[in-house]
Scaffold this motif. Structure first.
Motif, short mmCIF file in Angstrom:
data_model
loop_
_atom_site.label_atom_id
_atom_site.label_comp_id
_atom_site.label_asym_id
_atom_site.label_seq_id
_atom_site.Cartn_x
_atom_site.Cartn_y
_atom_site.Cartn_z
N LYS A 160 -29.96 -10.11 9.55
CA LYS A 160 -30.48 -10.34 10.91
C LYS A 160 -30.75 -7.90 11.14
N ASP A 163 -33.67 -7.43 8.63
CA ASP A 163 -34.80 -7.73 8.90
C ASP A 163 -35.28 -7.18 10.01
N SER A 166 -36.25 -3.72 9.24
CA SER A 166 -37.68 -4.18 8.99
C SER A 166 -38.83 -3.88 9.99
N LYS A 167 -38.62 -4.86 10.63
CA LYS A 167 -39.57 -5.16 11.96
C LYS A 167 -39.73 -3.50 13.11
N ALA A 268 -35.77 -9.67 16.67
CA ALA A 268 -34.34 -9.69 15.56
C ALA A 268 -33.23 -9.08 16.02
#
Length: 491
Positions: A160, A163, A166-167, A268
């Motif tokens: 997480k 992620d 990345s967000k 996220a």
């Protein structure tokens, strides 16, 4: 002489000889007796003669000489050396005697903080009666399942976090796009301003050329050319305005994309926080696999066994479930004990909170403790008509919860006659005596009635003595009535 006459003559001679022998034997016996008695008779006569002679001589002596010869009576020697004490007054506490049961002042149950885990280890020193400090480990629960769950939760959180990164990168990209579109908008706005300036110039030229055409200075064709220039300039302005609106729309779209991307980032982050919270919860549960002492005190009960499952008590311990959780241990807080004494209702008014109490035990003569009344329960048993008086006890290893003990509760105090405890002698018939001095050195046995025992190894005398009487202390157990004693200066 005939034969018969001869026989008769022989018989007569034998009888005559036997008679002579008998007379001879008796004479010998009488002579021996006389020889034995003669010395005895001589000695007796001699003794009597000496005695009468002495009496005659004494009768002729003067009276003073007779008294000098007579032996004086023997003087009574002291039987032993003793110490004495004087009967004195002292404050005597009046007590109420009762009995009760020893109990914990504050019994703390130890429960597992996590159910469904197996008890893996109990330290060897954790036994009933042992003293433990707050925070000491009492039992260790199996944590293998929790360790696996923590590992999985950490891996999930790392995913997480990736992620979320990345967000966050997408948000950065969207923010760059917005910046680019904003720059394009500015460029389009500059183009629009330039087109508007050209349109304005073309319109002014067209107006001037219209005047010239009206005066015939220029041809209609040239005027039409200026009109076309104006139309072209206007179209250029319109296109520039469209470009500005388009680029502004792009900026709005990019900003909307940033909002969406930021929302994704926030989601996220929330996922990461949830994962971290789950890890924290599991780690907290991991810490709870150590069952620790919540308070310092003495272990009163050890109910846990290696291999038991927390929250699933054995059938023999069904009664040890508190709030749906199995009790593993119980601890007497700070090792403090109390005596729960029973006092009849009619005597309850005599007992006051704070009163001193002498606590003893029939089973252990070493138990001589001084407690204090801490609480009188407000409820009276309606069947026995008794109230429970809770008495705080000092720290001791001689008493344990559940033991029976006696209590002498102080109800009042007064002045009374007292003597040392060692001066009192209990007799086989149950009576009590002391040896008091009669004169300077003769002791007389005196029966007394005892009252309350006092601190300092003294005892109250209710009757039998008066103030100032002197009684034997050291050595009293070896005397008898009428003995002469030597008083030691120690007393």
């Amino acid at each position: 002489m005939t034969v018969g006459d001869e026989s008769s003559s022989k018989v007569e001679m034998e009888d005559s000889l036997r008679a002579e022998d008998a007379d001879l034997g008796q004479k010998l016996q009488d002579r021996q007796t006389r020889l034995w008695l003669m010395p005895l008779l001589l000695g007796t006569g001699l003794g009597l003669a000496i005695a009468f002679g002495s009496m005659g001589i004494l009768n002729h002596r003067p009276t003073g000489q007779q008294n000098a010869i007579a032996k004086p009576p023997a003087k009574l020697k002291p039987s032993m050396t003793v110490t004495v004490a004087t009967v004195e007054t002292a404050s005597v506490a009046r007590t109420l005697n009762t009995t009760g049961t020893v109990a914990a002042s504050d019994l703390i149950p130890v429960l597992p903080q996590t159910n469904g885990l197996q008890i893996k280890k109990i330290p060897d020193n954790i036994q009933e009666g042992a003293f433990v400090n707050k925070g000491d480990v009492l039992a260790v629960l199996d944590d293998s399942v929790l360790q696996t769950q923590i590992t999985q939760a950490k891996a999930d959180m790392e995913s997480k976090q990736a992620d979320m990164a990345s967000k966050q990168a997408d948000v950065t990209s969207k923010q760059a796009s917005v910046s680019s579109n904003v720059a394009i908008v500015k460029q389009r706005q500059a183009d629009l301003a330039q087109a508007q300036a050209r349109l304005e110039e073309a319109e002014k030229n067209y107006q001037r050329y219209q005047q010239l055409a009206a005066s015939g200075a220029i041809s209609q064709q040239e005027l039409d050319t200026r009109s076309y220039t104006v139309k072209t300039a206007r179209e250029t302005v319109r296109v520039a305005e469209e470009n500005v609106r388009s680029t502004q729309a792009n900026v709005g779209g990019s900003q909307a994309n940033i909002t969406i991307a930021q929302a994704n980032v926030n989601k996220a982050k929330a996922d990461v926080r949830n994962s971290a919270a789950k890890i924290g919860q599991l780690q907290a549960q991991l810490a709870q696999t150590l069952v620790v002492a919540p308070v310092s005190g003495i272990i009163a009960e050890k109910l846990a066994r290696v291999g038991d499952m927390t929250g699933v008590p054995p059938q023999t311990q069904v009664g040890n479930v508190i709030g749906g959780t199995q009790k593993l241990f119980s601890i007497i807080r700070d090792g403090k004990l109390q005596l729960q004494a029973k006092v009849p209702e009619i005597q309850l008014s005599l007992v006051k909170v704070g009163a001193t109490v002498e606590v003893t035990s029939d089973l252990d003569r070493l138990v001589e403790l001084q407690g204090r009344v801490r609480e009188i329960e407000p409820m009276v048993n309606d069947q026995r008509r008794e109230a429970t008086v809770k008495i705080d006890l000092p720290p001791t290893k001689l008493l344990k919860p559940g033991m029976f003990a006696r209590a002498a509760i102080t109800t009042s105090s007064t002045l009374g006659m007292t003597v040392p405890q060692k001066a009192v002698q209990t007799q086989p018939d149950g009576s009590v005596i002391v040896f008091m001095l009669s004169g300077e050195d003769i002791v007389r046995a005196q029966k007394v009635e005892l009252g309350e025992p006092l601190n300092g190894n003294r005892v109250e005398i209710k009757s039998g003595l008066k103030l100032g009487d002197r009684v034997v202390v050291k050595g009293a157990g070896y005397l008898k009535d009428g003995d002469k004693v030597l008083i030691s200066p120690e007393g």
